[in-house]
Design an enzyme around this catalytic site. Structure first.
Site, PDB file in Angstrom:
ATOM      1  N   TYR A 142      17.361 103.672  56.369  1.00 44.37           N
ATOM      2  CA  TYR A 142      16.300 104.652  56.147  1.00 44.37           C
ATOM      3  C   TYR A 142      16.786 106.086  56.375  1.00 44.37           C
ATOM      4  O   TYR A 142      16.246 107.030  55.820  1.00 44.37           O
ATOM      5  CB  TYR A 142      15.115 104.394  57.075  1.00 44.37           C
ATOM      6  CG  TYR A 142      14.101 103.416  56.540  1.00 44.37           C
ATOM      7  CD1 TYR A 142      14.450 102.101  56.257  1.00 44.37           C
ATOM      8  CD2 TYR A 142      12.788 103.807  56.316  1.00 44.37           C
ATOM      9  CE1 TYR A 142      13.521 101.214  55.768  1.00 44.37           C
ATOM     10  CE2 TYR A 142      11.850 102.908  55.830  1.00 44.37           C
ATOM     11  CZ  TYR A 142      12.223 101.613  55.558  1.00 44.37           C
ATOM     12  OH  TYR A 142      11.294 100.740  55.075  1.00 44.37           O
ATOM     13  N   LYS A 192      22.661  90.588  58.961  1.00 43.13           N
ATOM     14  CA  LYS A 192      23.515  89.851  58.031  1.00 43.13           C
ATOM     15  C   LYS A 192      24.976  90.110  58.393  1.00 43.13           C
ATOM     16  O   LYS A 192      25.721  90.793  57.691  1.00 43.13           O
ATOM     17  CB  LYS A 192      23.177  90.195  56.571  1.00 43.13           C
ATOM     18  CG  LYS A 192      21.999  89.337  56.090  1.00 43.13           C
ATOM     19  CD  LYS A 192      21.620  89.522  54.664  1.00 43.13           C
ATOM     20  CE  LYS A 192      22.656  89.045  53.669  1.00 43.13           C
ATOM     21  NZ  LYS A 192      22.757  87.560  53.577  1.00 43.13           N
ATOM     22  N   ASP A 225      18.230  86.565  55.881  1.00 42.12           N
ATOM     23  CA  ASP A 225      17.687  85.810  54.735  1.00 42.12           C
ATOM     24  C   ASP A 225      17.208  84.431  55.191  1.00 42.12           C
ATOM     25  O   ASP A 225      16.120  83.979  54.825  1.00 42.12           O
ATOM     26  CB  ASP A 225      18.698  85.721  53.581  1.00 42.12           C
ATOM     27  CG  ASP A 225      20.073  85.225  54.003  1.00 42.12           C
ATOM     28  OD1 ASP A 225      20.342  85.137  55.223  1.00 42.12           O
ATOM     29  OD2 ASP A 225      20.894  84.914  53.113  1.00 42.12           O
ATOM     30  N   ASP A 249      11.101  95.838  58.010  1.00 39.71           N
ATOM     31  CA  ASP A 249      10.055  96.217  57.062  1.00 39.71           C
ATOM     32  C   ASP A 249       9.667  94.995  56.223  1.00 39.71           C
ATOM     33  O   ASP A 249       8.486  94.659  56.084  1.00 39.71           O
ATOM     34  CB  ASP A 249      10.582  97.355  56.172  1.00 39.71           C
ATOM     35  CG  ASP A 249       9.512  97.883  55.230  1.00 39.71           C
ATOM     36  OD1 ASP A 249       8.364  98.041  55.677  1.00 39.71           O
ATOM     37  OD2 ASP A 249       9.832  98.135  54.058  1.00 39.71           O
ATOM     38  N   ASP A 253       6.118  92.376  56.611  1.00 38.24           N
ATOM     39  CA  ASP A 253       5.142  92.150  55.535  1.00 38.24           C
ATOM     40  C   ASP A 253       5.003  90.652  55.261  1.00 38.24           C
ATOM     41  O   ASP A 253       3.901  90.152  55.018  1.00 38.24           O
ATOM     42  CB  ASP A 253       5.565  92.868  54.236  1.00 38.24           C
ATOM     43  CG  ASP A 253       4.836  94.196  54.043  1.00 38.24           C
ATOM     44  OD1 ASP A 253       4.674  94.924  55.045  1.00 38.24           O
ATOM     45  OD2 ASP A 253       4.434  94.499  52.905  1.00 38.24           O
TER      46      ASP A 253
HETATM   47  C1  IPM Z   1       5.822 100.542  56.691  1.00 38.00           C
HETATM   48  C2  IPM Z   1       5.908 101.248  55.362  1.00 38.00           C
HETATM   49  C3  IPM Z   1       6.834 102.455  55.499  1.00 38.00           C
HETATM   50  C4  IPM Z   1       8.242 101.935  55.732  1.00 38.00           C
HETATM   51  C5  IPM Z   1       6.818 103.454  54.342  1.00 38.00           C
HETATM   52  C6  IPM Z   1       5.451 103.884  53.940  1.00 38.00           C
HETATM   53  C7  IPM Z   1       7.634 104.682  54.710  1.00 38.00           C
HETATM   54  O1  IPM Z   1       6.297 100.378  54.366  1.00 38.00           O
HETATM   55  O2  IPM Z   1       5.466 101.187  57.695  1.00 38.00           O
HETATM   56  O3  IPM Z   1       6.056  99.336  56.743  1.00 38.00           O
HETATM   57  O4  IPM Z   1       8.967 101.590  54.784  1.00 38.00           O
HETATM   58  O5  IPM Z   1       8.643 101.910  56.903  1.00 38.00           O
HETATM   59 MN    MN Z   2       6.393  98.287  55.023  1.00 37.59          MN
END
Ligand code: IPM
Ligand code: MN
Ligand code: NAD
Length: 368
Positions: A142, A192, A225, A249, A253
């Protein structure tokens, strides 16, 4: 005693909608639990860009630095997709994380019993699930340099750099081990190391921190993975997962769907302790600005409300009040109230964002 300062940054899309419900909850704790906050509100993301031409004004950054805790809704949206990269809404959030040095992003994935049937996985796989993903938040690909789009040999090349120092890995590993000691006492580290040098260093440093200072905590290593696969196969094998910025990240999710909806997942981004002993802290739902449902009263406010519960626990040392709030959310869900993201079985009642907030406040009242 002056009340702690809480900076609220609703942001874009559904951000202001879910934050309006959090305000009801904050007010409730102020009037009913003697937990008053000096609440300030400011702009971030596209909303800040519209007003100031930047996704985070310097004054807002300074306010965040001086706040006892920051609570953020969400940033981003299609209106801003074609802006220059440096002023995109997401840059506002990344600047907050970087300048506040919020290196440990705690993303719990807990499956409330009432929602076990909403997950895309089978009930027995997710019922009772309680895992914590600790995502490194201030480094890695990032922020690594060099980055950019360059000309090379007559064509363009896009470059980002995965970069981790030993001290960056060391501090997030410690955060994970400390948390594990208060939970199931197990950490699984994901990288990884089979293809990335930064992964080899990650694995070595996490192991060294463990051996030196946390030998009582169970430690395992997994390729990220394979970790993604195991999260879907049998997530209950995990307690705390520690991983880098990008893998964290993605994995968080994925973990969100174990709980039924992205609209349920809160997070806490924590840094080093400030002078008053509280950690630098920003609380935010894992979800984004959900442009597809913004402005329609459909958003689930639970992730943002549960992020405030995390603030009560990690910034204000009020774990029992955090539990009160978590139980109120659970009660409303077990009564069958559902925003649209969770509506797909019989016996549930569809409600709006605002109804959901009101019901949670009513459940808080009933808890007294
Ligand atoms: C998160 C989001 C952020 C990230 C974006 C909006 C910068 O996806 O907080 O998970 O990638 O960290
Ligand atoms: Mn995210
Ligand atoms: P998203 O999380 O906004 O939405 C993904 C899907 O989940 C959508 O269908 C949405 O309707 C649904 N959803 C998300 N939160 C919900 C909630 N509380 N209640 C009900 N449904 C919900 O992700 P996206 O669509 O990939 O991104 C949209 C924008 O948000 C982008 O600009 C992205 O960069 C930004 N984003 C911001 C953050 C943040 O501010 N922390 C996090 C992720 C994405």
């Amino acid at each position: 005693m002056t009340p702690p300062m809480l900076l609220i940054l609703p942001g874009d899309g559904i951000g202001p909608e879910v934050m309006a419900e959090v305000r009801k909850v904050i007010d409730w704790f102020g009037t009913k639990r003697d937990l008053a906050f000096d609440v300030r509100e400011d702009l971030v993301g596209g909303a800040a860009y519209d007003a100031h031409g930047t996704p985070l004004h310097d004054d807002t950054m300074a306010l965040a630095q001086s706040a006892d805790a920051v609570l953020l809704g969400a940033v981003g949206g299609p209106r801003y997709d074609n802006l220059d990269f440096s002023v995109k809404p997401e840059r506002g959030l990344l600047r907050l994380r970087k300048e506040m040095d919020l290196f440990a992003n705690l993303r719990p994935a807990q499956c409330f019993d009432a929602l076990a049937d909403f997950s895309s996985l089978k009930r027995e796989v997710v019922a009772g699930l309680d895992i914590m993903i600790v995502r490194e938040l201030t480094s890695g690909v990032y922020f690594g340099e060099p980055r950019g789009i360059f000309e090379e040999g007559g064509e363009r090349v896009g470059i980002n750099t995965q970069r981790y120092t030993e001290s960056e890995i060391d501090r997030v590993a410690r955060a994970a081990f400390e948390l594990a000691r208060k939970r199931g006492n197990k950490v699984c580290s994901m990288e990884k190391a089979n293809v990335m040098e930064s992964g080899i260093l990650w694995r070595e440093v996490v192991q060294a921190v463990h051996d030196a200072d946390y030998p009582d905590v169970g430690l395992s290593h997994m390729y990220a993975d394979a970790g993604a696969m195991q999260l879907c196969r049998w997530p209950k094998q995990f307690d705390v997962i520690v991983t880098d910025n990008l893998f964290g990240d993605l994995l968080s999710d994925a973990a969100a769907m174990l709980t039924g909806s992205l609209g349920m997942l809160p997070s806490a981004s924590l840094g080093a302790p400030m002078e008053n002993g509280r950690p630098k802290a920003l609380y935010e739902p894992v979800h984004g600005s959900a442009p597809d449902i913004a402005g329609q009263g459909k958003a689930n406010p639970c992730a943002c409300i549960l992020s405030f519960a995390m603030a009560l626990r990690y910034s204000f040392d009020r774990g029992s009040e955090a539990e009160r709030l978590e139980r109120a959310v659970e009660k409303v869900l077990s009564d069958g109230l559902r925003t649209g993201d969770l509506l797909n079985v019989e016996g549930t009642t569809p409600v709006t964002t605002s109804d959901m907030g009101d019901a949670i406040v009513a459940a808080l009242d009933a808890s007294l």
